[in-house]
Design a protein around this motif. Structure first.
Motif, PDB file in Angstrom:
ATOM      1  N   VAL A 131      -1.222   4.440   6.636  1.00 49.41           N
ATOM      2  CA  VAL A 131      -1.209   3.228   5.203  1.00 49.41           C
ATOM      3  C   VAL A 131      -0.285   3.682   4.690  1.00 49.41           C
ATOM      4  O   VAL A 131      -0.560   5.321   4.043  1.00 49.41           O
ATOM      5  CB  VAL A 131      -2.702   3.429   3.962  1.00 49.41           C
ATOM      6  N   GLY A 139      -3.275   3.026  -4.453  1.00 48.89           N
ATOM      7  CA  GLY A 139      -5.129   1.803  -4.495  1.00 48.89           C
ATOM      8  C   GLY A 139      -5.917   3.014  -5.356  1.00 48.89           C
ATOM      9  O   GLY A 139      -6.856   2.807  -6.291  1.00 48.89           O
ATOM     10  N   SER A 142      -5.504   3.333  -9.515  1.00 51.98           N
ATOM     11  CA  SER A 142      -6.768   2.136  -9.649  1.00 51.98           C
ATOM     12  C   SER A 142      -7.767   2.646  -9.728  1.00 51.98           C
ATOM     13  O   SER A 142      -8.097   1.796 -10.982  1.00 51.98           O
ATOM     14  CB  SER A 142      -5.566   0.569  -8.984  1.00 51.98           C
TER      15      SER A 142
ATOM     16  N   PRO D  10       4.698   2.262  12.806  1.00 54.89           N
ATOM     17  CA  PRO D  10       4.580   2.808  14.458  1.00 54.89           C
ATOM     18  C   PRO D  10       5.743   1.472  14.603  1.00 54.89           C
ATOM     19  O   PRO D  10       6.090   0.269  14.145  1.00 54.89           O
ATOM     20  CB  PRO D  10       3.645   1.700  14.059  1.00 54.89           C
ATOM     21  N   ILE D 261       4.863  -4.680  -6.646  1.00 55.45           N
ATOM     22  CA  ILE D 261       5.021  -3.798  -4.925  1.00 55.45           C
ATOM     23  C   ILE D 261       4.014  -3.631  -4.413  1.00 55.45           C
ATOM     24  O   ILE D 261       4.036  -3.988  -3.575  1.00 55.45           O
ATOM     25  CB  ILE D 261       4.772  -1.988  -5.717  1.00 55.45           C
ATOM     26  N   ALA D 262       2.943  -3.894  -5.082  1.00 56.13           N
ATOM     27  CA  ALA D 262       1.334  -4.052  -4.321  1.00 56.13           C
ATOM     28  C   ALA D 262       1.752  -5.720  -3.452  1.00 56.13           C
ATOM     29  O   ALA D 262       1.069  -5.642  -2.255  1.00 56.13           O
ATOM     30  CB  ALA D 262       0.313  -4.572  -4.819  1.00 56.13           C
ATOM     31  N   VAL D 265       3.650  -5.348  -0.431  1.00 49.61           N
ATOM     32  CA  VAL D 265       3.484  -4.182   1.185  1.00 49.61           C
ATOM     33  C   VAL D 265       2.364  -4.877   0.972  1.00 49.61           C
ATOM     34  O   VAL D 265       1.671  -5.445   2.387  1.00 49.61           O
ATOM     35  CB  VAL D 265       3.348  -3.025   0.300  1.00 49.61           C
ATOM     36  N   LEU D 271       6.926  -0.199   3.622  1.00 46.22           N
ATOM     37  CA  LEU D 271       8.521   0.744   2.234  1.00 46.22           C
ATOM     38  C   LEU D 271       9.401   0.991   2.732  1.00 46.22           C
ATOM     39  O   LEU D 271       9.877   1.691   2.347  1.00 46.22           O
ATOM     40  CB  LEU D 271       7.102   1.105   1.885  1.00 46.22           C
ATOM     41  N   ARG D 309      -9.340  -4.044  -7.875  1.00 53.53           N
ATOM     42  CA  ARG D 309      -7.810  -4.658  -7.276  1.00 53.53           C
ATOM     43  C   ARG D 309      -7.641  -3.044  -6.612  1.00 53.53           C
ATOM     44  O   ARG D 309      -6.554  -2.970  -5.518  1.00 53.53           O
ATOM     45  CB  ARG D 309      -7.407  -4.610  -8.498  1.00 53.53           C
ATOM     46  N   GLY D 310      -7.550  -2.219  -6.932  1.00 54.59           N
ATOM     47  CA  GLY D 310      -6.963  -0.778  -5.793  1.00 54.59           C
ATOM     48  C   GLY D 310      -7.802  -1.140  -5.074  1.00 54.59           C
ATOM     49  O   GLY D 310      -7.297  -1.203  -3.796  1.00 54.59           O
ATOM     50  N   LEU D 311      -9.184  -1.362  -4.658  1.00 54.28           N
ATOM     51  CA  LEU D 311      -9.759  -1.478  -3.176  1.00 54.28           C
ATOM     52  C   LEU D 311      -9.081  -2.283  -2.516  1.00 54.28           C
ATOM     53  O   LEU D 311      -8.825  -1.781  -1.526  1.00 54.28           O
ATOM     54  CB  LEU D 311     -11.550  -1.607  -3.145  1.00 54.28           C
ATOM     55  N   ILE D 313      -5.726  -3.959  -3.109  1.00 61.63           N
ATOM     56  CA  ILE D 313      -4.659  -3.696  -2.268  1.00 61.63           C
ATOM     57  C   ILE D 313      -4.807  -2.607  -1.083  1.00 61.63           C
ATOM     58  O   ILE D 313      -4.093  -3.043  -0.161  1.00 61.63           O
ATOM     59  CB  ILE D 313      -3.604  -2.650  -3.895  1.00 61.63           C
ATOM     60  N   VAL D 314      -5.589  -1.342  -1.150  1.00 60.94           N
ATOM     61  CA  VAL D 314      -5.999  -0.680   0.045  1.00 60.94           C
ATOM     62  C   VAL D 314      -6.685  -1.301   1.474  1.00 60.94           C
ATOM     63  O   VAL D 314      -5.688  -1.460   2.403  1.00 60.94           O
ATOM     64  CB  VAL D 314      -6.732   0.717  -0.040  1.00 60.94           C
ATOM     65  N   VAL D 317      -3.357  -3.322   2.985  1.00 60.02           N
ATOM     66  CA  VAL D 317      -2.934  -3.192   3.912  1.00 60.02           C
ATOM     67  C   VAL D 317      -3.156  -2.777   4.770  1.00 60.02           C
ATOM     68  O   VAL D 317      -2.624  -2.690   6.280  1.00 60.02           O
ATOM     69  CB  VAL D 317      -1.788  -2.015   2.649  1.00 60.02           C
ATOM     70  N   LEU D 318      -4.425  -1.624   4.442  1.00 66.37           N
ATOM     71  CA  LEU D 318      -4.911  -1.723   5.743  1.00 66.37           C
ATOM     72  C   LEU D 318      -5.317  -2.185   7.136  1.00 66.37           C
ATOM     73  O   LEU D 318      -5.137  -2.023   7.482  1.00 66.37           O
ATOM     74  CB  LEU D 318      -6.569  -0.162   5.597  1.00 66.37           C
ATOM     75  N   ILE D 321      -1.862  -3.299   8.989  1.00 63.96           N
ATOM     76  CA  ILE D 321      -1.979  -2.115   9.796  1.00 63.96           C
ATOM     77  C   ILE D 321      -2.558  -2.818  11.211  1.00 63.96           C
ATOM     78  O   ILE D 321      -1.964  -2.503  11.968  1.00 63.96           O
ATOM     79  CB  ILE D 321      -1.714  -0.888   9.188  1.00 63.96           C
ATOM     80  N   GLN D 322      -3.898  -2.589  11.116  1.00 61.39           N
ATOM     81  CA  GLN D 322      -4.690  -2.524  11.931  1.00 61.39           C
ATOM     82  C   GLN D 322      -3.969  -3.633  12.967  1.00 61.39           C
ATOM     83  O   GLN D 322      -4.607  -3.624  13.997  1.00 61.39           O
ATOM     84  CB  GLN D 322      -6.125  -2.077  11.541  1.00 61.39           C
ATOM     85  N   LYS D 325      -1.727  -3.373  14.405  1.00 58.79           N
ATOM     86  CA  LYS D 325      -1.416  -2.160  16.223  1.00 58.79           C
ATOM     87  C   LYS D 325      -2.616  -3.398  17.039  1.00 58.79           C
ATOM     88  O   LYS D 325      -2.295  -3.190  18.459  1.00 58.79           O
ATOM     89  CB  LYS D 325      -2.307  -1.300  15.644  1.00 58.79           C
TER      90      LYS D 325
END
Ligand SMILES: Nc1ncnc2c1ncn2[C@@H]1O[C@H](COP(=O)(O)OP(=O)(O)OP(=O)(O)O)[C@@H](O)[C@H]1O
Ligand SMILES: Nc1ncnc2c1ncn2[C@@H]1O[C@H](COP(=O)(O)OP(=O)(O)OP(=O)(O)O)[C@@H](O)[C@H]1O
Ligand SMILES: [Mg+2]
Ligand SMILES: [Mg+2]
Lengths: 333, 303, 508, 333
Positions: A131, A139, A142, D10, D261-262, D265, D271, D309-311, D313-314, D317-318, D321-322, D325
């Motif tokens: 990430v 994150g 926030s 990646p 930006i959130a 991404v 990014l 919101r913070g959680l 976003i992360v 994105v996580l 990415i997974q 992959k």
């Protein structure tokens, strides 16, 4: 347009460690600081008083302590935008710990551990789950601000009388402990960044993560460690904030992350990683703090101060880049 | 004599709201009224106690004769104000202040329109409106600015006054909406989740106007009304219109600024008021005419 | 003729072995049930086309990657760790490697790079003095005379390569692996590397040496392992096998003979450079390039050939001199203006400056000229595919689709696309900097043919190469860059490798 | 840890443009949106009403219009953090233009030109002076917000009755013009990014600026153009903001840059540049907007909303990415 302009940073510009161009950057910042001193002494009443110089140091501590760690993070090619909320969160967490009667020194240790643990979540997301650190720390930004506000309802968390905490705000021979701690940590970070395997690994990771990995540097672990250190430094700031305000405040340190990043880049550390110095950051912190202080003393309209700050950040970085380029060109001959 | 000496005063505004433009104008007008040449060093704490604290230190260094401040937080701001007090600089609170005990110790004067009264007056006006409309169980949505403490107190005052007269009144939603754009969006969303909403309570200027805009753009004129705080040109215009905004309470920024400076001058001259709290009139505007009058009195738009 | 080298010397002490290893990458079987070993004091060449799996095999030995199946042993002990610990494990067992891709950190000093991750320290504190003394010695062994406190940033590619080799010789290596160590070196520098390699082997260290240059292999190694499509095909005795035979093993078929050189240069001068100077490397360069001509530029490491091409193209600005196109001086060259004048330039580092790996072959091709495949700025998918297909066919690029990301192609095919984009742009003057670097024998031959064909069409080409043996195969004329000026000139068919070499190093 | 994890992104994971893994990203976002719809419909009263859906669209427009341009900027390897202040500044500037009696359509054109011109300052600093875009736009961020506040004293700038401006806030067949403009611009940007030389050049620059320069792409000019476009889009948002609020507001759109930006991404744009899609961003905008809307409807504590919101976003994105992959791994066989 030349090739260098197409590249992200003029990497070829800097030819020798500790060489002319590296110093170029620091010299130009020294000059900038000298100019600021002259201008403010002449125009801003009270600027040159002992008290005000102490204020500058105290303000510098808020940005500085976080900026030392941020410098390492940016050198390693990452970014941390969660500083402000982290400081506020820790000040709140610490205030609760003290309210619950946890002995002060233990509460401090806890606070630092909490900061390191939370920040290393971002580090783990970056190092093991790919990430981008901007997203991970956004994150966190926030989530931490939200949690602190939610838990406290935006009200300060009072800690009452606490001798140890109060001591942290009482000047020693006129110098506030925050400033002393900042300078001590600066020495540690400057040493670590230049003289230890950890510090050099950070440069290696920022300069070429692949090569660093291939040469056996534990890239992932160092990345996590960097964020944990940043969290711990934010916690130290949080402790000092608590001592300065006498309470934990969820709304405090807003926008601190911008000041920290600005100080680091003004100090000549490249956002693309691999290049930077602690001394540069120290000077960058001073520039940012001096401007903040001087503009207030001059009684400039507070909104207009924002304009000036924006311009100065850009001009400082621009001048820095041009100085490095000119230095490189002169080195050629 | 002191009367002709120049004044050097530090002023700290709490955050980026138009209200503080009024305060500034009031301070300047106050100086003119007192026949003094005023040098004012002003900063904006941006709602952040840590910034406020460092500004106060800077003002101490700058050698101001008095500091006029609207503290961000009752418990969070006392340290810095204590430092100013210890440095022999009188501190005058306006709008907000420290907790009772700290205030007595460190503050020379507190020019205040009490936030509880502020909410209370509006709650009364709202209650009267509902009684006149014969709504005994009105549903109310709150757009808050409760990241600052005064706003919480304003709501408490509002609720107390309202519930006293209309016991069936009910607050069905309470969300942040301090800036105009956020308020419009949140108010619109509230109208979706509570189609039977009878009124909005805007705790501050942005919230009040935002609620009014949302009511209009959602086509709810005549069904949902707005009560709120803080006069601005646009809110006054809405009040003159009288279809959506039915009542506004306001503490005049200019008036408060003037009062605060007067207290500061007194404190500098060693004549601090015996009772620290210097009350300032909270104005209630609940007719179209009162809105019109406000507009005439504030043609430059500064509240 | 051919016999397995392994059976020859019964007293071999095996340093490293791989047993039945398989490694898959998304979409490719990079290593297919490979078994391999290397003994102390042996220099083992590893041969194969681009993408044969040589680098993958090496990554198994160094612990940079874990095989899907099979085992890797160093000094008789199996590697058991995973992740970065595995590389550490292999390192501690004495495996050292120079990877094909550059693995230096530009912003750090030479000394720090030599000890990257293993900096000498006293009580946890880095000892720069010791580091720099050791570094000075290590570099001196390879004839690299540079201050150890200098940053890598300013080094030429060749100096970087030598630095990497110096790095693997530090400490107590048991197995040294060199993945194409000379691909960016000119002959004289390659010589230094080979001397070093021989010395290393004589100390009883096992060496694995990957190269596409047959003559080098003949000079330093006794046995060569040939790979193809991820499989180990054979291990041959180099002295006993002839080059044709080895190439046949690599390709799996007979190699195409290099095209016979037919020179028919026309008289008109398309490019003239006069008195060009660029401190500190170029003092006064003058030459003419005629239409339909392939002009080779030979020179030593750091003689400034890349700088010369970049100066002509306007990528870097020069101090003095004139550049004329079709008899008209162009003033200050500016890269885009030179492109408009019909120039094309391929850089020496394909990965860093040549390709956009994530984009398709098509987009990498047409980016030099969007006009012919678009109308009013809107791209036509059909015309783009057509244009790409034309380039693919002419240059024999091997790719599944026209929009396959170029990063997945082999090095040789990537290079063909990088040249092909100027064919698409219809450039008439091509400046090619090391176009055959890191490219296998087959692709090399194809690139020579392409260059000759382009010249035959009337295009003019400047061909910079560090492999002197290929200059006679491609060039009508060769000039030698030495001490900042062009010294000697050779004209086809009298381009003699040894004479060119001598001209390069006179005075050294 | 494998070699790829040491590298910044990646890159090797994505093997074919428009291939399986690219869609993987979009499919996972579709699923996320579907889940959000189901959850909110079940739990949040009024969520599924026509009015609320329109509100979601209208809120999406604020983020979306800026996000289209931000996607291109991020694909090109740059970043723009000045969106929020730019929107607010333009709304103020436009309000003054209208107050001074400039005819409305001409004032609109002026506003867009001002936005493009101001943002291209950041572009020029980046393209011709090597100032990192983060620094250049951070400077702009501070300067624009400060100027707008300074000029207006943080008071709204009223424009009175203005039919054209009002029209922009009046729904057409129930659909607000902002939403229509957002979708129209989406179509334009999706087309430009995939089908034009300009759009593909942006990808090339993000993927390898050196190679793009050497193959004749005018890297500097495209970089300036990208920022100018972002400024123009922010101006469009500013115009719509003015129409929604009926006044120019210096304090408006605070933190918009984070949302933008959130959204980008979350939509799967890297990014580090070179990779991304407009459709991804559209879905990202929807995710961010839906969450904002649903949480308000549910009456969740606003501070706690920040945490969520913070959680999210992360996590988004996580997951993305997974998914990429795993898609890559499945392609292996
Ligand atoms: N990290 C990776 N991800 C995906 N595929 C890879 C990776 N590394 C290698 N490959 C693929 O594995 C195959 C073997 O590659 P390898 O690098 O071992 O070839 P090589 O013989 O060293 O070629 P060259 O002569 O070009 O260096 C190639 O098809 C290559 O594309
Ligand atoms: N670190 C670097 N960054 C950018 N460009 C570099 C760097 N090192 C070298 N170059 C470029 O590559 C060119 C290579 O110079 P070098 O000294 O190797 O001359 P050369 O004759 O081209 O040698 P070679 O045999 O490697 O082609 C230089 O002109 C320089 O412009
Ligand atoms: Mg290889
Ligand atoms: Mg070269």
């Amino acid at each position: 347009m030349s090739m260098e302009q197409a590249a992200k940073t003029p990497a070829s510009a800097q030819r020798r460690r500790g060489g002319f161009t590296q110093h170029m950057n620091e010299i130009s910042l020294f000059v900038a600081i000298a100019v600021l001193y002259i201008v403010f002494t002449a125009t801003a009443g009270g600027f040159m008083t002992f008290n005000n110089q102490i204020n500058i140091l105290r303000d510098a501590a808020t940005i500085g302590i976080a900026a030392w760690a941020a410098t390492l993070i940016i050198i390693s090619g990452e970014i941390d935008v969660s500083v402000g909320p982290m400081v506020a969160f820790i000040s709140v967490a610490l205030a609760y710990l003290l309210q619950w009667g946890v002995p002060t020194p233990i509460a401090f240790v806890f606070a630092i551990a909490i900061g390191a643990a939370l920040a290393s979540i971002a580090g783990i997301l970056r190092a093991y789950f790919d990430v981008p650190s901007f997203v991970a720390t956004l994150g966190l930004w926030s989530a931490l601000r939200g949690t602190a506000l939610f838990v406290t309802d935006a009200l300060p968390v009072s800690i009452g009388r606490n001798d140890i905490v109060d001591m942290l705000d009482r000047p020693v021979l006129g110098v506030p402990p925050a400033a002393i701690i900042m300078l001590a940590l600066f020495a540690v970070f400057a040493f670590v960044s230049r003289k230890t395997a950890f510090g050099r690994s950070v440069f290696a990771i920022g300069g070429n993560p692949h090569a660093a990995f291939l040469s056996g540097i534990n890239v992932s672990r160092i990345r996590v460690a960097l964020f944990a250190i940043a969290g711990a430094m934010a916690a130290v700031s949080g402790i000092l904030l608590l001592s300065r305000l006498g309470s934990g405040n969820a709304t405090a340190a807003s926008g601190l992350e911008f000041d920290v990043i600005a100080a680091v880049v003004v100090g000549g550390t490249a956002l693309s990683g691999g290049r930077g110095s602690m001394l540069g950051t120290l000077l960058g912190v001073l520039v940012i703090t001096l401007i903040g202080n001087g503009l207030v003393l001059l009684g400039i309209n507070p909104f207009f101060q924002q304009v000036v700050r924006g311009l100065i950040i850009v001009i400082a970085v621009l001048a820095n880049i041009q100085a490095i380029k000119r230095g490189a060109a002169r080195n050629k001959g | 004599s002191a009367q002709y000496k120049d004044l050097k005063v530090g002023a700290i505004y709490m955050d980026a709201q138009g209200f503080y433009a009024g305060v500034r104008k009031g301070i300047q007008a106050g100086a003119t009224d007192a026949g003094r040449k005023l040098e004012i060093i002003e900063t904006n704490a941006q709602g952040d106690v840590s910034k406020e604290s460092s500004f106060i230190d800077s003002l101490i260094s700058a050698g101001v004769q008095a500091i006029i401040v609207s503290p961000v937080s009752a418990d969070g701001s006392y340290r810095a104000i204590q430092r100013a007090h210890d440095a022999g600089i009188p501190v005058v609170c306006y709008n907000t202040c420290l907790g009772e005990k700290d205030m007595k110790e460190f503050v020379s004067a507190y020019a205040v329109g009490d936030p509880f009264d502020f909410g209370f007056k509006l709650g009364n006006a709202a209650a009267e409106y509902f009684l006149a409309e014969k709504k005994d169980a009105p549903k109310i949505g709150v757009l808050n600015c409760e990241f600052v403490e005064v706003c919480v107190i304003r709501r408490k005052g509002f609720e107390e006054a309202l519930k006293a007269k209309v016991p069936g009144a009910q607050i069905v939603a309470n969300q942040e909406g301090a800036t105009l754009d956020k308020a419009v969006s949140v108010a619109s969303t509230m109208l979706s989740s509570h189609p039977d909403l009878d009124a909005f309570f805007g705790e501050a200027g942005g919230a009040t106007l935002g609620a009014a805009r949302a009511v209009k753009s959602q086509g709810r004129v005549g069904k949902t009304v707005v009560f709120g705080g803080d006069m601005t040109t646009e809110i006054a215009q809405e009040l003159v219109d009288f279809t959506v905004i039915k009542a506004v309470v306001d503490i005049s920024g200019q008036g408060l600024g003037k009062l605060a400076l007067a207290q500061a001058i007194k404190s500098i001259d060693g004549q601090a008021p015996a009772d620290i709290k210097v009350p300032y009139e909270i104005d209630l505007y609940n007719t179209a005419e009162s809105g019109k009058a406000w507009l005439e009195a504030h043609s430059d738009g500064i509240p | 003729m051919m016999n397995t080298a392994a059976s020859q010397s019964p007293e071999r002490t095996i340093i490293a072995s791989i047993d039945g290893c398989t490694k898959r990458y998304p979409g490719v079987l990079a290593l297919d049930n490979a078994s391999f070993d290397v003994a102390a004091g042996e220099v083992r060449a590893l041969l194969g086309k681009n993408g044969a799996g040589k680098s993958t095999l090496i990554r198994m030995l160094t612990g940079a990657e874990v095989p899907d199946t099979g085992t890797v042993r160093i000094g008789g002990e199996e590697l058991t760790q995973s992740g970065s610990a595995r590389a550490q494990e292999a390192f501690s067992k004495g495996v050292r490697v120079v990877y094909q891709e550059l693995s230096l950190v530009p912003g750090m000093t030479l000394a720090e790079n030599l000890f990257l991750g293993r900096w000498p320290r006293k009580a946890g504190i880095l000892s720069y003095a010791e580091m720099e003394t050791q570094a000075q010695e290590a570099m001196a062994r390879l004839g690299l005379d540079l201050p150890p406190s200098r940053l890598v940033t300013g080094l030429s590619p060749a100096e970087r390569q030598l630095l990497e080799i110096a790095r693997v010789l530090l400490g107590k290596p048991r197995l040294v692996i060199l993945d194409e160590p000379t691909s960016s070196l000119a002959a004289a520098e390659a010589e230094k590397v080979m001397t070093a390699v021989k010395r290393v082997a004589s100390e009883g260290i096992a060496v694995i040496y990957v190269s596409h240059r047959m003559n080098e292999i003949r000079r330093i190694s006794q046995s060569a392992t040939v790979m193809r499509d991820g499989r180990i095909i054979d291990t041959v005795d180099v002295a006993g096998a002839d080059t044709r035979e080895i190439v046949r093993l690599m390709l799996g078929s007979e190699a195409a003979q290099a095209a016979k050189l037919e020179t028919k240069t026309r008289e008109s001068v398309v490019l003239e450079v006069a008195q060009l100077a660029l401190a500190p490397k170029l003092s006064s360069i003058s030459f003419k390039l005629r239409q339909g001509e392939v002009l080779g530029i030979a020179g030593l490491l750091g003689s400034g050939r890349t700088e010369l091409l970049q100066a002509i193209m306007g990528v870097t600005s020069f101090d003095r001199g004139t550049v004329s196109v079709d008899g008209k001086p162009v003033g200050r060259p500016n890269y885009r203006r030179m492109l408009d004048a019909g120039f094309g330039y391929t850089p020496e580092s394909r990965k860093e400056e040549g390709i956009v790996p994530l984009l398709g072959v098509d987009e990498n091709t047409v980016s030099t000229n969007f006009f012919t495949v678009s109308s009013y700025g809107v791209l036509s998918a059909r015309r783009m595919a057509d244009a790409t297909r034309r380039v693919i066919q002419r240059l024999h690029v091997k790719t599944a689709e026209t929009d396959t990301p170029i990063g997945t192609l082999s090095g040789g095919n990537q290079q063909k696309v990088v040249i092909g984009r100027w064919v698409h742009a219809n450039s008439r003057i091509l400046l090619l900097d090391e176009p055959t670097r890191g490219v296998d024998v087959e692709a090399k031959a194809q690139i020579y043919a392409i260059i000759r064909q382009l010249a035959a069409e009337g295009r003019s080409i400047i061909f910079v190469s560090s492999e002197i043996e290929e200059l006679p195969l491609v060039c009508d004329r060769v000039v030698v860059l030495r001490e900042g000026t062009l010294k000697e000139e050779f004209t086809s068919p009298d381009i003699d490798q040894d004479a060119v070499m001598a001209a390069c190093i006179v005075g050294h």
